[in-house]
Design a protein around this motif. Sequence first.
Motif, PDB file in Angstrom:
ATOM      1  N   ILE A  73       0.821  -1.211   0.000  1.00 60.33           N
ATOM      2  CA  ILE A  73       0.000   0.000   0.000  1.00 60.33           C
ATOM      3  C   ILE A  73       0.860   1.268   0.000  1.00 60.33           C
ATOM      4  N   GLY A  74       2.024   1.173   0.653  1.00 56.38           N
ATOM      5  CA  GLY A  74       2.896   2.338   0.761  1.00 56.38           C
ATOM      6  C   GLY A  74       3.482   2.779  -0.573  1.00 56.38           C
ATOM      7  N   GLN A  75       3.513   1.875  -1.570  1.00 53.90           N
ATOM      8  CA  GLN A  75       4.121   2.213  -2.866  1.00 53.90           C
ATOM      9  C   GLN A  75       3.090   2.641  -3.912  1.00 53.90           C
ATOM     10  N   ILE A  76       1.849   2.773  -3.491  1.00 56.75           N
ATOM     11  CA  ILE A  76       0.788   3.152  -4.449  1.00 56.75           C
ATOM     12  C   ILE A  76       0.373   4.592  -4.193  1.00 56.75           C
ATOM     13  N   ARG A  77       0.198   5.364  -5.279  1.00 59.10           N
ATOM     14  CA  ARG A  77      -0.361   6.709  -5.139  1.00 59.10           C
ATOM     15  C   ARG A  77      -1.875   6.537  -4.982  1.00 59.10           C
ATOM     16  N   VAL A  78      -2.336   6.813  -3.790  1.00 64.57           N
ATOM     17  CA  VAL A  78      -3.723   6.503  -3.430  1.00 64.57           C
ATOM     18  C   VAL A  78      -4.634   7.701  -3.697  1.00 64.57           C
ATOM     19  N   MET A  79      -5.814   7.453  -4.239  1.00 64.71           N
ATOM     20  CA  MET A  79      -6.791   8.519  -4.472  1.00 64.71           C
ATOM     21  C   MET A  79      -7.258   9.057  -3.122  1.00 64.71           C
ATOM     22  N   ARG A  80      -7.192  10.377  -2.951  1.00 66.04           N
ATOM     23  CA  ARG A  80      -7.566  10.969  -1.660  1.00 66.04           C
ATOM     24  C   ARG A  80      -9.071  11.196  -1.639  1.00 66.04           C
ATOM     25  N   VAL A  81      -9.767  10.299  -1.014  1.00 66.53           N
ATOM     26  CA  VAL A  81     -11.229  10.449  -0.937  1.00 66.53           C
ATOM     27  C   VAL A  81     -11.689  10.293   0.507  1.00 66.53           C
ATOM     28  N   ASP A  82     -12.791  10.948   0.807  1.00 64.06           N
ATOM     29  CA  ASP A  82     -13.438  10.779   2.107  1.00 64.06           C
ATOM     30  C   ASP A  82     -14.598   9.802   1.887  1.00 64.06           C
ATOM     31  N   TYR A  83     -14.459   8.616   2.461  1.00 64.36           N
ATOM     32  CA  TYR A  83     -15.448   7.569   2.175  1.00 64.36           C
ATOM     33  C   TYR A  83     -16.857   7.964   2.629  1.00 64.36           C
ATOM     34  N   ALA A  84     -16.926   8.796   3.675  1.00 66.26           N
ATOM     35  CA  ALA A  84     -18.246   9.246   4.134  1.00 66.26           C
ATOM     36  C   ALA A  84     -18.888  10.121   3.060  1.00 66.26           C
ATOM     37  N   ASN A  85     -18.087  10.992   2.437  1.00 63.66           N
ATOM     38  CA  ASN A  85     -18.620  11.818   1.349  1.00 63.66           C
ATOM     39  C   ASN A  85     -19.024  10.962   0.150  1.00 63.66           C
ATOM     40  N   LEU A  86     -18.241   9.900  -0.069  1.00 62.57           N
ATOM     41  CA  LEU A  86     -18.562   9.031  -1.202  1.00 62.57           C
ATOM     42  C   LEU A  86     -19.940   8.412  -1.031  1.00 62.57           C
ATOM     43  N   ALA A  87     -20.300   8.081   0.223  1.00 60.61           N
ATOM     44  CA  ALA A  87     -21.617   7.495   0.478  1.00 60.61           C
ATOM     45  C   ALA A  87     -22.717   8.465   0.060  1.00 60.61           C
ATOM     46  N   VAL A  88     -22.515   9.737   0.390  1.00 66.46           N
ATOM     47  CA  VAL A  88     -23.504  10.761   0.017  1.00 66.46           C
ATOM     48  C   VAL A  88     -23.515  10.930  -1.506  1.00 66.46           C
ATOM     49  N   LYS A  89     -22.297  10.985  -2.062  1.00 64.42           N
ATOM     50  CA  LYS A  89     -22.181  11.172  -3.518  1.00 64.42           C
ATOM     51  C   LYS A  89     -22.828  10.007  -4.266  1.00 64.42           C
ATOM     52  N   LEU A  90     -22.626   8.817  -3.721  1.00 65.60           N
ATOM     53  CA  LEU A  90     -23.183   7.612  -4.348  1.00 65.60           C
ATOM     54  C   LEU A  90     -24.711   7.706  -4.460  1.00 65.60           C
ATOM     55  N   GLN A  91     -25.317   8.208  -3.386  1.00 67.93           N
ATOM     56  CA  GLN A  91     -26.783   8.367  -3.400  1.00 67.93           C
ATOM     57  C   GLN A  91     -27.185   9.402  -4.448  1.00 67.93           C
ATOM     58  N   SER A  92     -26.398  10.512  -4.494  1.00 72.16           N
ATOM     59  CA  SER A  92     -26.818  11.617  -5.360  1.00 72.16           C
ATOM     60  C   SER A  92     -26.636  11.293  -6.841  1.00 72.16           C
ATOM     61  N   ILE A  93     -25.654  10.448  -7.174  1.00 67.39           N
ATOM     62  CA  ILE A  93     -25.442  10.177  -8.609  1.00 67.39           C
ATOM     63  C   ILE A  93     -26.211   8.946  -9.094  1.00 67.39           C
ATOM     64  N   GLN A  94     -26.894   8.278  -8.170  1.00 73.45           N
ATOM     65  CA  GLN A  94     -27.604   7.060  -8.596  1.00 73.45           C
ATOM     66  C   GLN A  94     -28.607   7.321  -9.733  1.00 73.45           C
ATOM     67  N   PRO A  95     -29.389   8.419  -9.677  1.00 72.38           N
ATOM     68  CA  PRO A  95     -30.296   8.678 -10.813  1.00 72.38           C
ATOM     69  C   PRO A  95     -29.537   8.874 -12.126  1.00 72.38           C
ATOM     70  N   VAL A  96     -28.374   9.549 -12.044  1.00 82.24           N
ATOM     71  CA  VAL A  96     -27.569   9.769 -13.252  1.00 82.24           C
ATOM     72  C   VAL A  96     -27.113   8.428 -13.824  1.00 82.24           C
ATOM     73  N   LEU A  97     -26.624   7.565 -12.912  1.00 81.65           N
ATOM     74  CA  LEU A  97     -26.131   6.262 -13.361  1.00 81.65           C
ATOM     75  C   LEU A  97     -27.267   5.403 -13.911  1.00 81.65           C
ATOM     76  N   LYS A  98     -28.424   5.449 -13.225  1.00 76.39           N
ATOM     77  CA  LYS A  98     -29.568   4.658 -13.687  1.00 76.39           C
ATOM     78  C   LYS A  98     -29.980   5.092 -15.091  1.00 76.39           C
ATOM     79  N   GLU A  99     -30.002   6.398 -15.291  1.00 73.57           N
ATOM     80  CA  GLU A  99     -30.393   6.907 -16.604  1.00 73.57           C
ATOM     81  C   GLU A  99     -29.354   6.510 -17.655  1.00 73.57           C
ATOM     82  N   TRP A 100     -28.078   6.597 -17.258  1.00 67.72           N
ATOM     83  CA  TRP A 100     -26.994   6.273 -18.191  1.00 67.72           C
ATOM     84  C   TRP A 100     -27.067   4.803 -18.628  1.00 67.72           C
TER      85      TRP A 100
END
Lengths: 528, 337
Positions: free
Chosen positions: B307-334
């Motif tokens: 894990i120490g040798q990988i450039r990791v995407m800086r994300v807040d998993y709690a925000n991702l949960a909210v984002k996941l809910q908000s983009i679900q209609p977009v993904l469903k439509e897509w």
Amino acid sequence: MGRLLISRQITLWTAVAVLIIAGVLPLCLVLATSLADVGNYTSTLGNARIWRIFRTSLVLTVLTTVLAGFAGIPLGLLFARTDLPMRRVLTFALSMPLLFPPYILAVGWYEVLGRGGLLAQWAGSPVGEVTSRWLFGLPGAVLVLTTAFLPVVLLLTMTYVNAVNPTLEQAARLFSGWPAVIRSITIPLAAPGVLLSLVLVFLLTMGEFGAPAFLRVTVFPVATFTELTAFYNFGAATAAALPLVAVALLGLTMEQRVLRGKSFQFGWDGGREPSLLPLGRIRTPLCLLVTLAVLLVVALPLGALVFRGLSLAALGEAWDRAGGSAARSLGYSAVSATALAGLGFFLAYVIHRRAVVCWRWVDAAMLFLFTLPGTVIGIGLIALWNRRSTNWIYATPAILVIGYVAQYAVIGTRIILAGFAQTSSAVEEAAEVAGAGWFRRVFGILVPILGPSITMSWVVTFLFCLRDVSLPLLLAPPGYDTLTARTMTLMANGSAELIAALCLLSMSLTAVPLIVYGAARRMGSKAT
Amino acid sequence: MKWAFLISGTIVVLAGCGAKPNSAKSKTVVIYVSEDQVFSEPILKDFEKETGIQVKAVFDTEEAKSTGVLNRLLAEKNNPQADVYWANEPVRADVLRQQGISTPFKPANAQQIPEQFKDKQGYWTGFSARARLLVVNRAAKTKPASILAYVDPKAKGKAVIANPLFGTTTVQMAALFAVWGDEKGKQFLAGLKANRVKLSTSNGESADFVGSGEFDFALVDSDDAVDRMRHGKPIDIVYPDQGEGEVGVLILPNAVALIRGGPNADNGKRLIEYLVSKETERKLAVADCAQIPLNPGVTPPKELKPIGQIRVMRVDYANLAVKLQSIQPVLKEWVGY
């Protein structure tokens, strides 16, 4: 006398109440909950995808029914009314797929037609790529479900053909040849039974979950299950199930129209065996052809499964991972089959003697519950029992037993009802005149007389509970799963050897009711 | 019928023995598991052996797309049956926090796990992770180095991605929307369509398509990539977006959460301690699921970088949960769902 009448009515109404609580009430509750938000219906039923899935379901169901009928009806006639060699062996071999869940056949075909299957190993991986794509789609699902449900048509055709009075055929033979007799006498008399078998295949295919799920074909039961488990939207899941409910009602109507007012006397006992149509020169070639077909559609996928899974390591791992689940499957099925035999006896009494005013509704409700996919019944049961006050049901295997009772009540009842139809009510009336109470008449006269029917009901419902997939997936409490549910969850990244071995374990469990039935018949024949 | 009752009774007793009924509550723990049963069950068995505490588990099926047991937890909010939830990624574990279904617990065994992979308040703890990597067929003419290769016209019709409505691809989309912003996220989705990117049913199928040469590359979970490599498929692993200023690789640790009001909370805590331990991480690294350990000092699978040798995407998993809910209609439509 009055007290006896009351105890009879209480017992029969209790049986009706059990059916209502197990199946009707949960459905009403879930329907009422979903209707609270009409948006569930407008958004779900207004979604083009739902109708695409419905079309896929319908195409799969129609193709499977047509193909099963196309193969099963001639084979039924061939086995029941001709001198084809090895008829019994071939009947047994073709009926084998009915003994276990259809997804086992799907796994078997995967071992033959999959990317790494026998065909790919033999003919090269490009061929495997093509056959795999073919298998994981509508054609594959039709192949699997036709093989799985062909025995329904085959066995019911044979049963109803055998129920035709042979003297009618023999009389007709005086004036015309066999083909005309079959066409004009045998087929018309057996037609309602044959039609019933096609209706059953239609409904079983429409409600099938395991095989289409394995083959990644999104049909209605799979979509409803996903709607519930992936989005946990009770309302949408119920709305999504509405077209299935419509199809179930259609099946119910067809069944009523096909069999209304018709009674069949099975186990024809006229003292004369039906004469068999001599096949003459085509006898041996026809036998070879049917044997080849059996080898191709039954022996090949099951053989591939055995080839993959029959190793000590795989079987050991399967037992280690699923031995407890296998024992539980047997336990739940035994308890459920016993409950279904008991309930079936009283409900058959209700229907046969028209003992309660709503007897026709009882019959219709049972058939309706059977035609619904297990997913829908499961949704209803969760909605009804998932409360702190009812944890003694929801958090125990009792919830699963209730689900089985709701779904399969019609099978147990119908089998015992056939027994009632062959029993003269004069026997019970004579005992009543002699002063025997109702319970004494039931347990002293009817139960012994109907013993074979009750035994058959127990065995058949045991098999249905044992092979069920969707109810245990939704309802089994933590630590109390069944072998079918465990196999489905282990399919995610489980090795092919393990999955094949689990399927073999599942197949071996079906031997249990057959052994029980064999033992019961032997005991019965010794007693007589 | 007597024999039927007799046989039923005998079988029920046998089944009861198989089920090891819950005679003493303190010796039981109930866990709902989204991680594949074939990998998670041996760990739970080891816990049983070492502690004597019986584990009662409910596992997910493929069809439930790793969210079946999460939704069961949501349904049982007022009547909790589970003590622990083992999620195969942290976003859905955070949904439990947002819904008030989980309760804080900071296991001592997770102290050395980087903070990025744990909830600050202890509502969930990450361990053994998967990385979202590109698998590339060795015969492919172009070698992608970024997720944006999907929308490069040179890759038209040559790439495949799993259905973004389900599983880890949903989380990947939520992460991209969070990192890039909604506008660029939507452009990316439109670009996928314009570039005729094939939609598969799962990451495993995507990896198979690349392995067979039907497509040049796919974004999959690291365990799918390692599995195909171990089966001799002609594929290479590419860690996307590793350059300076690039978004990096999305890391999806398993996450474990304690359920509020669960029937066996103490045993639940013991199980959580066990799951986040170095020993469990070592087992999950050497197993076929090839998970990347987050505890320092635990050797990763040989096909993957530590894990120490990988450039990791800086994300807040709690925000991702909210984002996941908000983009679900977009993904469903897509997707046209």
